[in-house]
Motif scaffolding. Sequence first.
Motif, PDB file in Angstrom:
ATOM      1  N   ASN A 177       0.866  -1.364  -0.104  1.00 44.14           N
ATOM      2  CA  ASN A 177      -0.147  -0.092  -0.075  1.00 44.14           C
ATOM      3  C   ASN A 177       0.805   1.300  -0.047  1.00 44.14           C
ATOM      4  O   ASN A 177       0.429   2.381  -0.325  1.00 44.14           O
ATOM      5  N   ASP A 178       2.074   1.213   0.351  1.00 44.04           N
ATOM      6  CA  ASP A 178       3.032   2.381   0.465  1.00 44.04           C
ATOM      7  C   ASP A 178       3.460   2.340  -1.065  1.00 44.04           C
ATOM      8  O   ASP A 178       4.369   1.820  -1.363  1.00 44.04           O
ATOM      9  N   GLN A 179       3.240   3.739  -1.686  1.00 44.49           N
ATOM     10  CA  GLN A 179       3.808   3.847  -3.053  1.00 44.49           C
ATOM     11  C   GLN A 179       5.233   3.913  -3.260  1.00 44.49           C
ATOM     12  O   GLN A 179       5.777   3.552  -4.266  1.00 44.49           O
ATOM     13  N   ASP A 180       5.835   4.599  -2.308  1.00 49.35           N
ATOM     14  CA  ASP A 180       7.225   4.803  -2.249  1.00 49.35           C
ATOM     15  C   ASP A 180       7.993   3.276  -1.994  1.00 49.35           C
ATOM     16  O   ASP A 180       8.871   3.107  -2.769  1.00 49.35           O
ATOM     17  N   SER A 236       3.250  -3.890  -9.813  1.00 49.11           N
ATOM     18  CA  SER A 236       2.606  -3.375  -8.443  1.00 49.11           C
ATOM     19  C   SER A 236       1.085  -2.727  -8.379  1.00 49.11           C
ATOM     20  O   SER A 236       0.751  -2.158  -9.175  1.00 49.11           O
ATOM     21  N   CYS A 237       0.658  -3.006  -7.187  1.00 47.12           N
ATOM     22  CA  CYS A 237      -0.837  -2.486  -6.833  1.00 47.12           C
ATOM     23  C   CYS A 237      -0.818  -2.315  -5.268  1.00 47.12           C
ATOM     24  O   CYS A 237      -0.280  -2.986  -4.737  1.00 47.12           O
ATOM     25  N   PRO A 238      -1.824  -1.244  -4.989  1.00 43.95           N
ATOM     26  CA  PRO A 238      -1.745  -1.140  -3.427  1.00 43.95           C
ATOM     27  C   PRO A 238      -2.509  -2.506  -2.818  1.00 43.95           C
ATOM     28  O   PRO A 238      -2.189  -2.543  -1.524  1.00 43.95           O
ATOM     29  N   GLU A 239      -3.480  -2.664  -3.570  1.00 42.04           N
ATOM     30  CA  GLU A 239      -4.176  -3.967  -2.782  1.00 42.04           C
ATOM     31  C   GLU A 239      -5.169  -4.470  -3.886  1.00 42.04           C
ATOM     32  O   GLU A 239      -6.267  -3.659  -4.228  1.00 42.04           O
ATOM     33  N   PRO A 240      -5.044  -5.687  -4.452  1.00 41.50           N
ATOM     34  CA  PRO A 240      -6.100  -6.196  -5.367  1.00 41.50           C
ATOM     35  C   PRO A 240      -7.445  -6.401  -4.778  1.00 41.50           C
ATOM     36  O   PRO A 240      -7.356  -6.892  -3.428  1.00 41.50           O
ATOM     37  N   LYS A 241      -8.372  -6.227  -5.482  1.00 37.97           N
ATOM     38  CA  LYS A 241     -10.027  -6.464  -4.942  1.00 37.97           C
ATOM     39  C   LYS A 241      -9.884  -8.046  -4.767  1.00 37.97           C
ATOM     40  O   LYS A 241     -10.895  -8.510  -4.017  1.00 37.97           O
ATOM     41  N   ASP A 242      -9.451  -8.847  -5.922  1.00 36.18           N
ATOM     42  CA  ASP A 242      -9.671 -10.198  -5.765  1.00 36.18           C
ATOM     43  C   ASP A 242      -8.313 -10.738  -6.506  1.00 36.18           C
ATOM     44  O   ASP A 242      -7.402 -10.106  -6.552  1.00 36.18           O
ATOM     45  N   LEU A 243      -8.333 -12.185  -6.976  1.00 39.96           N
ATOM     46  CA  LEU A 243      -7.364 -12.734  -7.455  1.00 39.96           C
ATOM     47  C   LEU A 243      -7.096 -12.460  -9.092  1.00 39.96           C
ATOM     48  O   LEU A 243      -6.177 -12.956  -9.405  1.00 39.96           O
ATOM     49  N   GLU A 244      -8.262 -11.773  -9.532  1.00 37.24           N
ATOM     50  CA  GLU A 244      -7.894 -11.545 -10.852  1.00 37.24           C
ATOM     51  C   GLU A 244      -6.641 -10.975 -11.469  1.00 37.24           C
ATOM     52  O   GLU A 244      -6.079 -11.407 -12.474  1.00 37.24           O
ATOM     53  N   LEU A 277       5.166 -10.770  -3.891  1.00 34.58           N
ATOM     54  CA  LEU A 277       5.463  -9.982  -2.665  1.00 34.58           C
ATOM     55  C   LEU A 277       4.182  -9.393  -2.026  1.00 34.58           C
ATOM     56  O   LEU A 277       3.878  -8.513  -2.624  1.00 34.58           O
ATOM     57  N   ILE A 278       3.779  -9.751  -0.910  1.00 36.38           N
ATOM     58  CA  ILE A 278       2.757  -9.062  -0.193  1.00 36.38           C
ATOM     59  C   ILE A 278       3.105  -8.448   1.121  1.00 36.38           C
ATOM     60  O   ILE A 278       3.694  -9.151   1.983  1.00 36.38           O
ATOM     61  N   ASP A 279       2.711  -7.381   1.314  1.00 40.55           N
ATOM     62  CA  ASP A 279       2.884  -6.453   2.277  1.00 40.55           C
ATOM     63  C   ASP A 279       1.878  -7.066   3.438  1.00 40.55           C
ATOM     64  O   ASP A 279       0.686  -7.298   3.173  1.00 40.55           O
ATOM     65  N   GLU A 280       2.299  -7.189   4.707  1.00 37.44           N
ATOM     66  CA  GLU A 280       1.415  -7.617   5.694  1.00 37.44           C
ATOM     67  C   GLU A 280       0.255  -6.882   6.006  1.00 37.44           C
ATOM     68  O   GLU A 280      -0.692  -6.806   6.223  1.00 37.44           O
ATOM     69  N   PHE A 281       0.532  -5.163   5.814  1.00 32.89           N
ATOM     70  CA  PHE A 281      -0.329  -4.417   6.489  1.00 32.89           C
ATOM     71  C   PHE A 281      -0.924  -3.422   5.068  1.00 32.89           C
ATOM     72  O   PHE A 281      -0.533  -2.480   4.978  1.00 32.89           O
ATOM     73  N   ILE A 282      -1.590  -4.271   4.349  1.00 39.39           N
ATOM     74  CA  ILE A 282      -2.422  -3.575   3.071  1.00 39.39           C
ATOM     75  C   ILE A 282      -3.919  -2.901   3.922  1.00 39.39           C
ATOM     76  O   ILE A 282      -4.261  -3.261   4.836  1.00 39.39           O
ATOM     77  N   ASN A 283      -4.453  -2.106   2.944  1.00 39.50           N
ATOM     78  CA  ASN A 283      -5.345  -1.209   3.328  1.00 39.50           C
ATOM     79  C   ASN A 283      -6.619  -2.042   4.167  1.00 39.50           C
ATOM     80  O   ASN A 283      -6.940  -1.865   5.369  1.00 39.50           O
ATOM     81  N   ILE A 330       6.161 -14.342  -0.831  1.00 41.58           N
ATOM     82  CA  ILE A 330       7.063 -13.770   0.162  1.00 41.58           C
ATOM     83  C   ILE A 330       6.187 -12.580   0.753  1.00 41.58           C
ATOM     84  O   ILE A 330       5.615 -11.802   0.142  1.00 41.58           O
ATOM     85  N   ILE A 331       5.885 -12.614   2.373  1.00 39.32           N
ATOM     86  CA  ILE A 331       5.212 -11.552   3.098  1.00 39.32           C
ATOM     87  C   ILE A 331       6.260 -10.759   3.461  1.00 39.32           C
ATOM     88  O   ILE A 331       7.525 -10.829   4.028  1.00 39.32           O
ATOM     89  N   LEU A 332       6.195  -9.245   3.218  1.00 42.24           N
ATOM     90  CA  LEU A 332       6.925  -8.250   3.690  1.00 42.24           C
ATOM     91  C   LEU A 332       6.298  -7.699   5.040  1.00 42.24           C
ATOM     92  O   LEU A 332       5.059  -7.324   5.025  1.00 42.24           O
ATOM     93  N   SER A 333       6.927  -7.501   5.803  1.00 41.35           N
ATOM     94  CA  SER A 333       6.253  -6.940   7.376  1.00 41.35           C
ATOM     95  C   SER A 333       7.208  -6.451   8.346  1.00 41.35           C
ATOM     96  O   SER A 333       8.386  -6.933   8.512  1.00 41.35           O
ATOM     97  N   THR A 334       6.686  -5.723   9.212  1.00 35.57           N
ATOM     98  CA  THR A 334       7.361  -5.219  10.358  1.00 35.57           C
ATOM     99  C   THR A 334       6.691  -5.922  11.721  1.00 35.57           C
ATOM    100  O   THR A 334       7.411  -5.563  12.794  1.00 35.57           O
TER     101      THR A 334
END
Length: 124
Positions: free
Chosen positions: A10-13, A31-39, A50-56, A79-83
Amino acid sequence: MKKKVLIVENDQDIRNLVSYILEDEGFETFSCPEPKDLEVIQEFKPHLILIDEFINNQPGHRFCLKIKQSDNLNKIPVIILSTANNIEMIVEECKANDYVRKPFDVQVMVDKVMNLIDNTPLIV
């Protein structure tokens, strides 16, 4: 043919930085901030995600679990990206293939991406 990496962050930078790094290593990225589905996955046909753990609107591990429960997509490494402090538990629960802690070491991330992609058959 370049191998493809889908970046869900979700972080564009961070999206732009990860895309730049991986493209510099020879990958094609989307890249995308948060896909609505698997499409988006079915259309881009990535070799790794690569998926951020904290998407919107949902935790990244829920999106990962949807991928891993899909007969058509479950072979794609994630791969999960996370803090998160409990990232190892999160990865185990969602069946992700690996994780990268944020803030991440660029070489560690690249090595993990390359290792998983090199050991995964091409998805057609």
